[in-house]
Design a protein around this motif. Sequence first.
Motif, PDB file in Angstrom:
ATOM      1  N   ALA A  36       0.831  -1.205   0.000  1.00  0.00           N
ATOM      2  CA  ALA A  36       0.000   0.000   0.000  1.00  0.00           C
ATOM      3  C   ALA A  36       0.864   1.252   0.000  1.00  0.00           C
ATOM      4  N   ALA A  37       1.893   1.274   0.856  1.00  0.00           N
ATOM      5  CA  ALA A  37       2.788   2.432   0.924  1.00  0.00           C
ATOM      6  C   ALA A  37       3.532   2.622  -0.389  1.00  0.00           C
ATOM      7  N   ALA A  38       3.901   1.507  -1.030  1.00  0.00           N
ATOM      8  CA  ALA A  38       4.616   1.587  -2.304  1.00  0.00           C
ATOM      9  C   ALA A  38       3.737   2.219  -3.380  1.00  0.00           C
ATOM     10  N   TYR A  39       2.476   1.813  -3.431  1.00  0.00           N
ATOM     11  CA  TYR A  39       1.566   2.406  -4.415  1.00  0.00           C
ATOM     12  C   TYR A  39       1.356   3.893  -4.131  1.00  0.00           C
ATOM     13  N   ALA A  40       1.281   4.251  -2.858  1.00  0.00           N
ATOM     14  CA  ALA A  40       1.126   5.663  -2.524  1.00  0.00           C
ATOM     15  C   ALA A  40       2.307   6.470  -3.039  1.00  0.00           C
ATOM     16  N   GLU A  41       3.503   5.909  -2.931  1.00  0.00           N
ATOM     17  CA  GLU A  41       4.695   6.606  -3.407  1.00  0.00           C
ATOM     18  C   GLU A  41       4.646   6.844  -4.912  1.00  0.00           C
ATOM     19  N   THR A  42       4.004   5.936  -5.642  1.00  0.00           N
ATOM     20  CA  THR A  42       3.882   6.125  -7.096  1.00  0.00           C
ATOM     21  C   THR A  42       2.751   7.088  -7.455  1.00  0.00           C
ATOM     22  N   GLY A  43       1.961   7.498  -6.475  1.00  0.00           N
ATOM     23  CA  GLY A  43       0.834   8.387  -6.727  1.00  0.00           C
ATOM     24  C   GLY A  43      -0.478   7.675  -6.957  1.00  0.00           C
ATOM     25  N   ASP A  44      -0.467   6.340  -6.873  1.00  0.00           N
ATOM     26  CA  ASP A  44      -1.690   5.552  -7.072  1.00  0.00           C
ATOM     27  C   ASP A  44      -2.352   5.342  -5.711  1.00  0.00           C
ATOM     28  N   PHE A  45      -3.069   6.345  -5.260  1.00  0.00           N
ATOM     29  CA  PHE A  45      -3.661   6.276  -3.929  1.00  0.00           C
ATOM     30  C   PHE A  45      -4.884   5.360  -3.884  1.00  0.00           C
ATOM     31  N   LYS A  79      -4.017  -0.652  14.359  1.00  0.00           N
ATOM     32  CA  LYS A  79      -4.095   0.799  14.578  1.00  0.00           C
ATOM     33  C   LYS A  79      -3.128   1.539  13.660  1.00  0.00           C
ATOM     34  N   MET A  80      -1.932   0.983  13.470  1.00  0.00           N
ATOM     35  CA  MET A  80      -0.955   1.626  12.603  1.00  0.00           C
ATOM     36  C   MET A  80      -1.453   1.661  11.156  1.00  0.00           C
ATOM     37  N   ILE A  81      -1.980   0.521  10.679  1.00  0.00           N
ATOM     38  CA  ILE A  81      -2.461   0.462   9.302  1.00  0.00           C
ATOM     39  C   ILE A  81      -3.676   1.361   9.108  1.00  0.00           C
ATOM     40  N   GLN A  82      -4.514   1.474  10.122  1.00  0.00           N
ATOM     41  CA  GLN A  82      -5.655   2.398  10.046  1.00  0.00           C
ATOM     42  C   GLN A  82      -5.187   3.837   9.869  1.00  0.00           C
ATOM     43  N   ARG A  83      -4.093   4.196  10.551  1.00  0.00           N
ATOM     44  CA  ARG A  83      -3.535   5.544  10.377  1.00  0.00           C
ATOM     45  C   ARG A  83      -3.022   5.728   8.957  1.00  0.00           C
ATOM     46  N   HIS A  84      -2.360   4.694   8.435  1.00  0.00           N
ATOM     47  CA  HIS A  84      -1.879   4.764   7.057  1.00  0.00           C
ATOM     48  C   HIS A  84      -3.050   4.909   6.088  1.00  0.00           C
ATOM     49  N   LEU A  85      -4.094   4.134   6.321  1.00  0.00           N
ATOM     50  CA  LEU A  85      -5.268   4.173   5.446  1.00  0.00           C
ATOM     51  C   LEU A  85      -5.876   5.575   5.427  1.00  0.00           C
ATOM     52  N   ALA A  86      -5.979   6.178   6.588  1.00  0.00           N
ATOM     53  CA  ALA A  86      -6.536   7.522   6.656  1.00  0.00           C
ATOM     54  C   ALA A  86      -5.685   8.511   5.853  1.00  0.00           C
TER      55      ALA A  86
END
Length: 225
Positions: A177-186, A208-215
Amino acid sequence: IVHASVSQASNTIKLVRDRSANGEVIKLDMQAQEQMQKGDLAGAGRTIELAMRKDPTLWLTYFMRARLLARQRRYELAIEDCNWVLRKYPKFIEAALLRAQANADLGKYAESLKELDYLVRIRPHVDSYARALSSRAWLLARCPNPSFRNGRQAVQDAKIACKLTNWTDESTIDSLAAAYAETGDFDSAVRYAEQALTVSGIASVASKMIQRHLASFKEHKLIRS
């Protein structure tokens, strides 16, 4: 001790023992591991000290102490213990992975990436290989220093890691998920973060950590750490 591996989901080391291993000290190390998993770092420290007094030569105790030191953010000391373990057992991949993480936490991104590149290149046991790929994806996607970020490579690494773990490890899916965010594919980042939250047996801390990332992904915000 002839073999060891670590499951990323449970962060548990599993051992196959030989007859020459110090069974009493190994039990203490396993007790320290359980204490760390429960958040009892002070208790784990006392147990590791006792194990060291009983046998100051067992590599497993040094590795457990390195894990504890990393939890305490005493990264330089954790690296020293990992170095000790790897001098004795150069092929113990888990110590190399922990050292790479500790170097990243210290901001030594070049050293961390160099170690992860090496681990990926030698293709260790499948569990360790998946962790190396996931860790490299995490660094390439989230490094505060932009010169080390590479979203496309991070996506590639994380996809392979997810396949190797049969899509059952929330941390690895979160790396994707974080990798896709870095490419701009949110949109993909949101989708995979949501998938990570559906993994069976996910720990509350990880959830809880992943929920923060998701937000953050829903707001089109990147994660830097």
